[in-house]
Design a protein around this motif. Structure first.
Motif, short mmCIF file in Angstrom:
data_model
loop_
_atom_site.label_atom_id
_atom_site.label_comp_id
_atom_site.label_asym_id
_atom_site.label_seq_id
_atom_site.Cartn_x
_atom_site.Cartn_y
_atom_site.Cartn_z
N ILE A 198 23.73 39.44 43.53
CA ILE A 198 22.28 39.38 43.77
C ILE A 198 21.93 39.75 45.20
CG2 ILE A 198 20.30 37.80 43.89
CD1 ILE A 198 21.52 36.31 41.47
N ARG A 199 22.79 39.38 46.16
CA ARG A 199 22.48 39.67 47.57
C ARG A 199 22.95 41.05 48.00
NH1 ARG A 199 26.41 37.96 51.71
NH2 ARG A 199 28.42 37.46 50.75
N GLY A 200 23.47 41.83 47.04
CA GLY A 200 23.81 43.22 47.34
C GLY A 200 25.27 43.51 47.56
N LYS A 201 26.14 42.56 47.38
CA LYS A 201 27.58 42.81 47.47
C LYS A 201 28.05 43.28 46.09
CE LYS A 201 31.98 40.49 48.52
NZ LYS A 201 32.63 39.23 48.90
N HIS A 202 28.20 44.57 45.93
CA HIS A 202 28.43 45.15 44.61
C HIS A 202 29.88 45.03 44.16
CE1 HIS A 202 24.39 46.53 44.86
NE2 HIS A 202 24.64 47.39 45.84
N PHE A 203 30.80 44.84 45.06
CA PHE A 203 32.21 44.64 44.70
C PHE A 203 32.90 43.93 45.85
CE2 PHE A 203 32.00 48.66 46.90
CZ PHE A 203 33.09 48.62 47.74
N GLY A 204 34.10 43.46 45.60
CA GLY A 204 34.86 42.74 46.63
C GLY A 204 35.29 41.37 46.15
N VAL A 205 36.04 40.69 47.00
CA VAL A 205 36.61 39.39 46.64
C VAL A 205 35.58 38.28 46.86
CG1 VAL A 205 38.42 37.72 47.15
CG2 VAL A 205 38.95 40.16 47.20
N ALA A 206 35.44 37.44 45.86
CA ALA A 206 34.54 36.29 45.96
C ALA A 206 35.31 34.99 46.18
CB ALA A 206 33.68 36.16 44.70
N ALA A 207 36.53 34.87 45.63
CA ALA A 207 37.29 33.63 45.76
C ALA A 207 38.78 33.92 45.63
CB ALA A 207 36.86 32.62 44.69
N TRP A 208 39.56 33.18 46.40
CA TRP A 208 41.03 33.20 46.30
C TRP A 208 41.51 31.86 45.77
CZ3 TRP A 208 44.61 37.03 47.41
CH2 TRP A 208 44.12 38.17 48.04
N THR A 209 42.54 31.89 44.95
CA THR A 209 43.21 30.65 44.54
C THR A 209 44.70 30.82 44.77
OG1 THR A 209 43.55 31.33 42.24
CG2 THR A 209 41.48 30.22 42.77
N ARG A 210 45.35 29.72 45.08
CA ARG A 210 46.79 29.74 45.26
C ARG A 210 47.37 28.47 44.64
NH1 ARG A 210 50.21 30.35 50.96
NH2 ARG A 210 52.28 30.34 50.01
N PHE A 211 48.42 28.63 43.82
CA PHE A 211 49.01 27.51 43.11
C PHE A 211 50.49 27.38 43.48
CE2 PHE A 211 45.45 28.97 40.57
CZ PHE A 211 44.76 27.79 40.36
N PRO A 212 51.00 26.15 43.53
CA PRO A 212 52.39 25.95 43.98
C PRO A 212 53.43 26.34 42.94
CG PRO A 212 51.40 23.85 43.35
CD PRO A 212 50.32 24.87 43.30
N LEU A 213 53.06 26.40 41.66
CA LEU A 213 54.03 26.72 40.60
C LEU A 213 53.57 27.95 39.85
CD1 LEU A 213 54.61 23.13 39.16
CD2 LEU A 213 56.08 24.38 40.74
N ARG A 214 54.52 28.83 39.52
CA ARG A 214 54.17 30.08 38.84
C ARG A 214 53.62 29.82 37.45
NH1 ARG A 214 58.22 34.44 40.28
NH2 ARG A 214 57.06 34.13 42.20
N LEU A 215 54.19 28.83 36.76
CA LEU A 215 53.68 28.51 35.43
C LEU A 215 52.24 28.03 35.52
CD1 LEU A 215 54.10 28.17 32.40
CD2 LEU A 215 55.05 25.90 32.84
N LEU A 216 51.95 27.20 36.52
CA LEU A 216 50.58 26.74 36.71
C LEU A 216 49.67 27.92 37.03
CD1 LEU A 216 48.61 24.38 36.91
CD2 LEU A 216 49.27 24.10 39.30
#
Length: 634
Positions: A520-538
């Motif tokens: 809505i504010r004009g950012k047409h693409f790009g990263v909005a959020a990063w997540t990182r988890f301690p276990l690959r299965l998770l």
């Protein structure tokens, strides 16, 4: 670990029961142990006693402490013809007879019997001495009760039709002729001809009980009582070598009850931090067991669950019980609704009921801060361990102030939604529309909604001035916590909640709101959020949940005229776990992944991390595209 489960055959084949069951088993003294009495490792691996230290108070003449001992024993019996016929199923390959004509050893089989010891009633006068050694009255009553119990189970075993007979030889001859296994009748004839004494173990045990004044208490009628039950039977080398008798006592449990005015009171569990949020009551110190008060389990009281009230003030009990397998009773976490329905549908239109919901939540928080804290403080102050002038009172008031700060942050978030309806507010509505379409439930848990709304102004400060300030958070008294932060985005918020409580939905709510806000504010693409988890299965599990959320969010995005088409790009999810899981590239120096993945459907299948379409449920197939990418095909 502890014995046969309900409904199973109470018979053990080949081995001593003590080789099968460990928890709750009290070992006898063996001749081997007597030769190495300082073997501490042996005593830890095979304990021969169970005990508990408890606290009592308020007793007087005529009152009693009642000790009940229960358990089980195992006695060797003759195997059935079917068990002998299927003997190879119970013995190891190395012990099987290769010569079919050779005689076969009689398969050791043990059967279980309950051990019920008559109640041992101990006069309070015998404890109030105090007693540094077991009082004679206690010893006499315990010895009599144990002797009766062992004799009773001995009579039961002797009455058993198929009790194993010990021939008494130094090296027992238990060879079964091949002819005796020709049929069941021949086998029964063989058993009839066997001679010997019933192989019933010589069980024995003793109860020790001592008492002393509780020097940490101001009361002169508060005692610390130690109760210990020991298996004092002996296990001969011959019985051990030839699997004849097993005098181990199994599933041993102590039940302690009070009669009269005497009552049990808990210790304080010192390793747990001294904090008003924790219940540090400990009903006893167990040895080879734990101690619990079964009638004092935390349940509903006064219409409230344990998490919504202070621990019971100065609890007492008249029944304690040991457990040889420690158990923790994890209560189901109840997320309070405060009679507010925070539905996705209402929040997807702020002017048509959404703001009313948010205002109702804010008011419920204000009411709780004003009323519930006062009630809880009164409950805590009734406890003997409450420190009214020190740490407990200070911690309680700090917690109350922290909750007030959360209320102010939530109300600040509502103001931000009202002040910027076309961007902040509209993104919030679209996020709720996404959740409404995606989930089979229809509303937020209150902590999720409050967490999302609290963070809205911080992220909105990227676009709208006036929301980056953080001085409001804690005031002057805690300003140093944020002294290095230049704005709201430099401060980390931690959401703590038990497993299964809904943390992921709360985070996804913030992320999806941010995605819509960016478009809505004009950012047409790009990263909005990063997540990182301690276990690959998770990571994989969360990827699948996030993918479903993002797919539904993109469906909603496509329906919005202002952000539904280019230059606004679709929402997407990246999965960065290293080339050992999915290929980073299909071409390049010394890289033949393009042809490998194009020719091998199994490789493409291994690279698939989402099994089906999150929106329609269709199966997913991986393919190599013309622009040399590994992509999904529905």
């Amino acid at each position: 670990m502890s014995g046969q489960r309900a409904g199973e055959d109470d018979r053990v084949k080949r081995d001593f029961p003590s080789d099968r069951f460990f928890a709750g088993a009290l070992s006898p003294r063996s001749e081997n142990q007597l030769e190495t009495t300082d073997d501490d490792l042996q005593s830890k691996m095979e304990p021969n006693a169970i005990g508990s230290t408890v606290k009592i108070r308020g007793g007087g003449p005529g009152d009693e402490l009642v000790v009940d001992i229960s358990g089980s024993v195992w006695v060797r019996v003759n195997p059935t013809y079917e068990e002998m016929d299927n003997r190879d199923n119970f013995v190891s390959l190395g012990d099987r007879e290769e010569d079919e004509e050779a005689e076969t050893d009689l398969l050791p089989v043990f059967e279980r019997f309950d051990l019920d010891v008559p109640s041992i009633k101990i006069p309070y006068e015998a404890l109030s001495g105090p007693a540094r050694e077991t009082p004679e009255v206690v010893r006499e009553r315990a010895n009599e009760a144990l002797a009766d119990a062992f004799e009773d189970v001995r009579v039961q075993a002797q009455a058993h039709d198929d009790i194993y007979l010990d021939p008494g030889d130094e090296h027992p001859d238990d060879d079964v002729p091949h002819s005796a296994l020709a049929d069941e009748e021949a086998y029964e004839d063989y058993l009839e001809e066997r001679e010997g004494e019933p192989a019933i173990p010589h069980w024995n045990g003793s109860l020790e009980l001592t008492s002393s004044l509780d020097r940490e208490s101001d009361r002169d009628d508060q005692l610390i009582v130690d109760v210990e039950f020991e298996n004092t039977a002996d296990h001969s080398k011959r019985d051990a070598i030839y699997t004849i008798r097993d005098p181990t006592l199994f599933e041993v449990q102590l039940d302690l009850r009070t009669e009269g005015d005497v009552e049990f009171v808990p210790f304080t569990f010192d390793p747990l931090p001294e904090d008003f949020r924790y219940n540090r009551d400990l009903w006893g110190h167990g040895r080879n067991c734990t101690v619990r008060a079964p009638d004092q389990e935390e349940t509903m009281r006064d219409g409230r669950t344990p998490g919504r009230r202070a621990p019971q003030a100065n609890p007492t009990a008249d029944h304690l019980q040991t457990q040889f397998i420690p158990e923790h009773r994890q209560l189901v976490y109840e997320s309070a609704d405060r009679d507010v329905e925070a539905s996705f549908s209402e929040l997807s239109s702020l002017d048509d009921g959404g703001f009313e919901v948010l205002d109702a939540v804010a008011q419920a928080m204000r009411d709780y801060h004003q009323e519930a804290y006062d009630t809880a403080l009164e409950q805590y102050q009734e406890r003997e361990d409450w420190d009214a002038d020190g740490r407990d009172e200070n911690d309680f008031m700090e917690d109350r102030k922290a909750f007030l700060r959360e209320i102010r942050r939530f109300e600040r978030g509502i103001r931000c939604l009202r002040d910027h309806p076309e961007s902040v507010g509209r993104a919030f509505e679209l996020m709720n529309e996404t959740m409404d379409r995606m989930h089979d439930f229809d509303s937020w848990r209150l902590f999720q909604l409050v967490f999302i709304v609290m963070l809205v102004p911080d992220i909105a400060s990227r676009e709208h001035e006036g929301w980056e300030d953080i001085s409001w958070r804690d005031g002057d008294e805690m300003a140093e916590r944020f002294q290095d932060a230049d704005g709201a985005l430099d401060v980390v918020d931690v959401l703590w909640f038990p497993t299964g409580g809904g943390k992921t939905e709360a985070f996804l709510g913030v992320a999806v709101w941010n995605m819509f806000f960016d478009r809505i504010r004009g950012k047409h693409f790009g990263v909005a959020a990063w997540t990182r988890f301690p276990l690959r299965l998770l990571s994989l599990q969360q990827l699948q949940r996030m993918s479903e959320t993002v797919v539904y969010a993109d469906v909603v995005r496509r329906e919005q005229p202002e952000i539904g088409s280019r230059p606004s790009r679709p929402f997407s999810v990246g999965f960065l776990v290293g080339k050992a899981n999915t290929p980073n590239a299909l071409t390049g120096y010394d890289n033949d992944n393009f042809s490998r993945y194009q020719d091998d459907p199994d490789l493409r299948e291994d690279a698939k991390v989402i099994p089906s379409c999150p929106a329609c449920g269709s199966d997913i197939e991986m393919r190599v595209t013309d622009d040399i990418r590994l992509a999904i095909r529905l």
